[in-house]
Enzyme design. Structure first.
Site, short mmCIF file in Angstrom:
data_model
loop_
_atom_site.label_atom_id
_atom_site.label_comp_id
_atom_site.label_asym_id
_atom_site.label_seq_id
_atom_site.Cartn_x
_atom_site.Cartn_y
_atom_site.Cartn_z
CG ASP A 78 49.41 34.31 17.22
OD1 ASP A 78 50.24 33.46 16.78
OD2 ASP A 78 49.36 34.89 18.42
CE LYS A 136 52.78 33.61 18.87
NZ LYS A 136 51.58 33.72 20.06
CB CYS A 170 51.05 37.82 19.68
SG CYS A 170 50.38 36.64 20.95
#
Length: 182
Positions: A10, A86, A119
């Site tokens: 990310d 995702k 995450c």
């Protein structure tokens, strides 16, 4: 063939200064992640990029198809590197990440990215649950200030608390310098 892969989680535009949810220390974390990525490429270790997208058009950030959901220029995937999209904090949940690792007989995963408390935490714990040896490069990760029960928690404390928890049971924590000197 290497049994190690780098998982870049990310590092997307919305987490940087011009994005919708800027993180504390994101520029330094991304610079360190870029150093880890460069070392992996030089040694032939696979680099897998994870990109979060929310499927709702009213999402607060990482809206599918938006510039904010794109991977930041400082850690752009090289040609041929895997990019996995995702929709949940855990990079393994409902994605082909485990299959991508298993097809290459990966045993060790090195995790960098954002956010430390979300995450990175979920991905490192899942990696350990799947019996991968997980290493988190702690200064190649970033997070933000949080609040709970009227208590404001600065990003540095959020990051430290989550790294301490991960390091106690789920993996090894190293600095970028220590990782690169191995």
């Amino acid at each position: 063939m290497s049994k190690r892969a780098i998982i870049v989680v990310d590092l997307q535009n919305d987490y940087f200064a011009s994005g919708k949810l800027p993180l504390v220390g994101i520029d330094a974390a991304a610079a360190n992640a870029a150093r880890v990525i460069a070392a992996a490429r030089a040694s032939g270790d696979p680099v897998i990029h994870i990109r979060h997208e929310f499927v709702r058009p009213d999402a607060p950030f990482f809206v599918a198809g938006s510039p904010g959901a794109q991977i930041h220029g400082s850690v752009q995937p090289a040609e041929g590197e895997t990019v996995i999209v995702k929709n949940y904090p855990n990079s393994f949940r409902d994605t082909p990440l485990k299959q991508a690792l298993d097809v290459k007989a990966i045993e060790d995963v090195v995790i960098v990215g954002a956010m430390s408390h979300m995450c990175i935490d979920a991905t490192a714990r899942a990696a350990a649950d799947f019996s991968y040896k997980a290493t988190v490069v702690h200064d190649a990760c970033a997070t933000r200030d949080l609040a709970f029960g009227g208590v404001n928690v600065p990003a540095a404390q959020v990051h430290a608390a989550f790294m301490a928890a991960l390091g106690s049971s789920y993996g090894t924590l190293v600095s970028t310098a220590d990782y690169l000197s191995r």
